[in-house]
Design a protein around this motif. Structure first.
Motif, PDB file in Angstrom:
ATOM      1  N   GLN A 175      -4.931  -2.765  -5.858  1.00  0.00           N
ATOM      2  CA  GLN A 175      -6.151  -2.422  -6.584  1.00  0.00           C
ATOM      3  C   GLN A 175      -5.967  -2.602  -8.094  1.00  0.00           C
ATOM      4  O   GLN A 175      -6.860  -3.081  -8.783  1.00  0.00           O
ATOM      5  CB  GLN A 175      -6.535  -0.962  -6.267  1.00  0.00           C
ATOM      6  N   TYR A 176      -4.787  -2.236  -8.576  1.00  0.00           N
ATOM      7  CA  TYR A 176      -4.522  -2.365 -10.009  1.00  0.00           C
ATOM      8  C   TYR A 176      -4.638  -3.825 -10.465  1.00  0.00           C
ATOM      9  O   TYR A 176      -5.316  -4.123 -11.452  1.00  0.00           O
ATOM     10  CB  TYR A 176      -3.123  -1.819 -10.341  1.00  0.00           C
ATOM     11  N   ALA A 189     -14.361  -2.478 -13.939  1.00  0.00           N
ATOM     12  CA  ALA A 189     -12.900  -2.604 -13.960  1.00  0.00           C
ATOM     13  C   ALA A 189     -12.314  -1.934 -15.199  1.00  0.00           C
ATOM     14  O   ALA A 189     -11.293  -1.251 -15.116  1.00  0.00           O
ATOM     15  CB  ALA A 189     -12.509  -4.075 -13.914  1.00  0.00           C
ATOM     16  N   GLU A 190     -12.981  -2.117 -16.344  1.00  0.00           N
ATOM     17  CA  GLU A 190     -12.448  -1.534 -17.574  1.00  0.00           C
ATOM     18  C   GLU A 190     -12.417  -0.007 -17.497  1.00  0.00           C
ATOM     19  O   GLU A 190     -11.530   0.638 -18.046  1.00  0.00           O
ATOM     20  CB  GLU A 190     -13.281  -2.004 -18.781  1.00  0.00           C
ATOM     21  N   LYS A 191     -13.378   0.559 -16.795  1.00  0.00           N
ATOM     22  CA  LYS A 191     -13.404   2.012 -16.618  1.00  0.00           C
ATOM     23  C   LYS A 191     -12.360   2.453 -15.584  1.00  0.00           C
ATOM     24  O   LYS A 191     -11.599   3.377 -15.808  1.00  0.00           O
ATOM     25  CB  LYS A 191     -14.808   2.436 -16.160  1.00  0.00           C
ATOM     26  N   SER A 192     -12.336   1.761 -14.455  1.00  0.00           N
ATOM     27  CA  SER A 192     -11.531   2.219 -13.323  1.00  0.00           C
ATOM     28  C   SER A 192     -10.049   1.949 -13.476  1.00  0.00           C
ATOM     29  O   SER A 192      -9.223   2.622 -12.856  1.00  0.00           O
ATOM     30  CB  SER A 192     -12.023   1.556 -12.034  1.00  0.00           C
ATOM     31  N   ILE A 193      -9.695   0.957 -14.281  1.00  0.00           N
ATOM     32  CA  ILE A 193      -8.278   0.591 -14.338  1.00  0.00           C
ATOM     33  C   ILE A 193      -7.429   1.724 -14.925  1.00  0.00           C
ATOM     34  O   ILE A 193      -6.268   1.881 -14.567  1.00  0.00           O
ATOM     35  CB  ILE A 193      -8.069  -0.745 -15.093  1.00  0.00           C
ATOM     36  N   THR A 227      -4.271   2.952 -12.933  1.00  0.00           N
ATOM     37  CA  THR A 227      -2.957   2.881 -13.583  1.00  0.00           C
ATOM     38  C   THR A 227      -2.180   4.170 -13.305  1.00  0.00           C
ATOM     39  O   THR A 227      -0.987   4.146 -13.021  1.00  0.00           O
ATOM     40  CB  THR A 227      -3.124   2.686 -15.105  1.00  0.00           C
ATOM     41  N   TYR A 228      -2.891   5.284 -13.357  1.00  0.00           N
ATOM     42  CA  TYR A 228      -2.232   6.564 -13.060  1.00  0.00           C
ATOM     43  C   TYR A 228      -1.861   6.683 -11.576  1.00  0.00           C
ATOM     44  O   TYR A 228      -0.749   7.095 -11.239  1.00  0.00           O
ATOM     45  CB  TYR A 228      -3.130   7.737 -13.481  1.00  0.00           C
ATOM     46  N   HIS A 229      -2.776   6.286 -10.699  1.00  0.00           N
ATOM     47  CA  HIS A 229      -2.494   6.351  -9.249  1.00  0.00           C
ATOM     48  C   HIS A 229      -1.226   5.564  -8.925  1.00  0.00           C
ATOM     49  O   HIS A 229      -0.378   6.003  -8.147  1.00  0.00           O
ATOM     50  CB  HIS A 229      -3.625   5.734  -8.413  1.00  0.00           C
ATOM     51  N   ARG A 230      -1.151   4.379  -9.542  1.00  0.00           N
ATOM     52  CA  ARG A 230      -0.039   3.476  -9.250  1.00  0.00           C
ATOM     53  C   ARG A 230       1.285   4.068  -9.752  1.00  0.00           C
ATOM     54  O   ARG A 230       2.318   3.956  -9.107  1.00  0.00           O
ATOM     55  CB  ARG A 230      -0.340   2.136  -9.931  1.00  0.00           C
ATOM     56  N   GLU A 283      -3.257 -15.567  -5.777  1.00  0.00           N
ATOM     57  CA  GLU A 283      -2.545 -15.295  -7.041  1.00  0.00           C
ATOM     58  C   GLU A 283      -2.205 -13.807  -7.161  1.00  0.00           C
ATOM     59  O   GLU A 283      -1.129 -13.432  -7.626  1.00  0.00           O
ATOM     60  CB  GLU A 283      -3.392 -15.734  -8.248  1.00  0.00           C
ATOM     61  N   ILE A 284      -3.163 -12.970  -6.731  1.00  0.00           N
ATOM     62  CA  ILE A 284      -2.911 -11.525  -6.745  1.00  0.00           C
ATOM     63  C   ILE A 284      -1.739 -11.218  -5.811  1.00  0.00           C
ATOM     64  O   ILE A 284      -0.894 -10.379  -6.096  1.00  0.00           O
ATOM     65  CB  ILE A 284      -4.164 -10.729  -6.280  1.00  0.00           C
ATOM     66  N   LYS A 285      -1.686 -11.942  -4.691  1.00  0.00           N
ATOM     67  CA  LYS A 285      -0.635 -11.686  -3.705  1.00  0.00           C
ATOM     68  C   LYS A 285       0.762 -11.940  -4.281  1.00  0.00           C
ATOM     69  O   LYS A 285       1.687 -11.151  -4.035  1.00  0.00           O
ATOM     70  CB  LYS A 285      -0.823 -12.536  -2.450  1.00  0.00           C
TER      71      LYS A 285
END
Lengths: 101, 254
Positions: free
Chosen positions: B108-109, B127-131, B135-138, B194-196
């Motif tokens: 997700q990050y 995305a700008e709000k949720s990241i 970031t903390y979850h990760r 690419e994400i993978k």
């Protein structure tokens, strides 16, 4: 887990949490929590004590690292200040608009 | 396929992932091994539900049938949900929940990081709000992976069991379909392959640090299942709990 080798509690050791509400203010004691290491204590403090926007900075300290006065110290530590009113800045006028004094 | 239809499909996919994972994490409320972890997991749950609301509201707007986020969350049936199977998986023990969370958080990050460069205004702002949340979850789940993986013999074994169980559901995270292609063409979403490669690298680094091993999985579960609306046996139970109240009392309000 390397921080506290002598910990035999499943919950980890006790940490005291200090939260700074705004930049420039002092960190204030918010409460305590259990954690096995400092990083875990910091994250738990964030989740437990700042989830309603209470803070901008957190300190965590192992409770055992805090040296505190005991009740027996009270007489010699605090009573002598009782009769020394001249140590309070009550003879000054505080200008209007000064905060956090 | 029109770009609008592709975006609707994509938002439903993202929204369902957030919604179902949030529902799963919410099951921990009052059940974790200590108050601190209980609050941490339910904080993550609430972040996911918040994200699901934004995504499903936007999907409902795009759909233009006057439906709400609640309609999409509570009045769709199992075969209409497009979440990845990983997020439906049982909580299991705390280690299994953390492992599921870690595998998903890294995904997700990096997805959100890519959305920050999206040509679509909503997705970019989302995305700008949720990241910040993710970031903390990760960081939280990464810490626990290492703490438990490189912990006691017992915790190490539980974490390895969790990876062995969940690994086969990670391949599906990177499956792409026609909606992906249409949106990639328009610069709205990234190429998941690419994400993978970023995900593979980061997950491996943490699993190594946690002294755990990536299983020798020969195949991945459920190739193409999402397109057909196929789910694991757990999905029906999740939905019946989540949807019961709004379906039995359609106009119920707080």
């Amino acid at each position: 887990m390397t921080d506290q080798k002598n910990d035999n509690s499943e919950q980890g050791i006790l940490w005291e949490v200090f939260v700074q509400a705004k930049p420039g203010l002092a960190h204030k004691h918010s409460g305590s929590l259990h954690a096995t290491d400092a990083e875990m204590a910091l994250k738990s403090a964030r989740d437990v004590y700042t989830r309603r926007s209470e803070g901008v900075s957190i300190w965590v300290v192992p409770a055992t690292e805090i040296t505190a006065t005991t009740e027996g110290d009270s007489d010699s530590f605090f009573d002598p200040a009782d009769d020394k009113v001249y140590r309070h800045p009550t003879f000054y006028t505080v200008p209007e608009g000064v905060k956090y004094l | 396929m029109t770009e609008e239809k592709a975006l609707y499909n994509y938002l439903i996919r993202l929204g369902d992932n957030a919604l179902i994972l949030g529902q799963r994490l919410g099951e921990w409320c009052g059940h974790a091994h200590q108050l601190e972890s209980d609050i941490a997991l339910t904080n993550v749950a609430l972040d996911q539900i918040g994200q699901a609301r934004l995504l499903l509201s936007e999907a409902a707007n795009l759909q233009g049938e006057g439906k709400s986020e609640d309609h999409l969350a509570f009045h769709r049936d199992e075969q209409d949900f497009r979440n990845n199977l990983l997020v439906e998986m049982e909580n299991g023990d705390f280690g299994q929940t953390i492992t599921r969370q870690f595998l998903f958080d890294v995904y997700q990050y990096h997805l959100l990081k890519a959305f920050c460069k999206s040509e679509n205004d909503f997705l970019k702002a989302f995305a700008e709000k949720s990241i910040k949340e993710v970031t903390y979850h990760r960081s939280l789940s990464r810490d626990w992976m290492v703490r438990l993986g490189d912990g006691t013999e017992n915790s190490h074994q539980k974490m390895q069991d969790a990876i062995n169980l969940l690994w086969q559901y990670t391949g599906e995270l990177f499956e792409m379909d026609e909606s992906d292609e249409v949106l990639m063409e328009a610069g709205i979403v990234p190429d998941l392959s690419e994400i993978k490669s970023i995900w593979d690298k980061e997950v491996k680094t943490v699993i190594d640090e946690a002294t755990l091993a990536i299983p020798d999985t020969r195949g991945f579960m459920a190739t193409g299942a999402r397109k057909k609306g196929e789910h694991t046996e757990y999905m029906g139970y999740i939905l019946s709990e989540m949807q019961y109240l709004p379906r039995s009392m359609p106009d119920a309000k707080w």
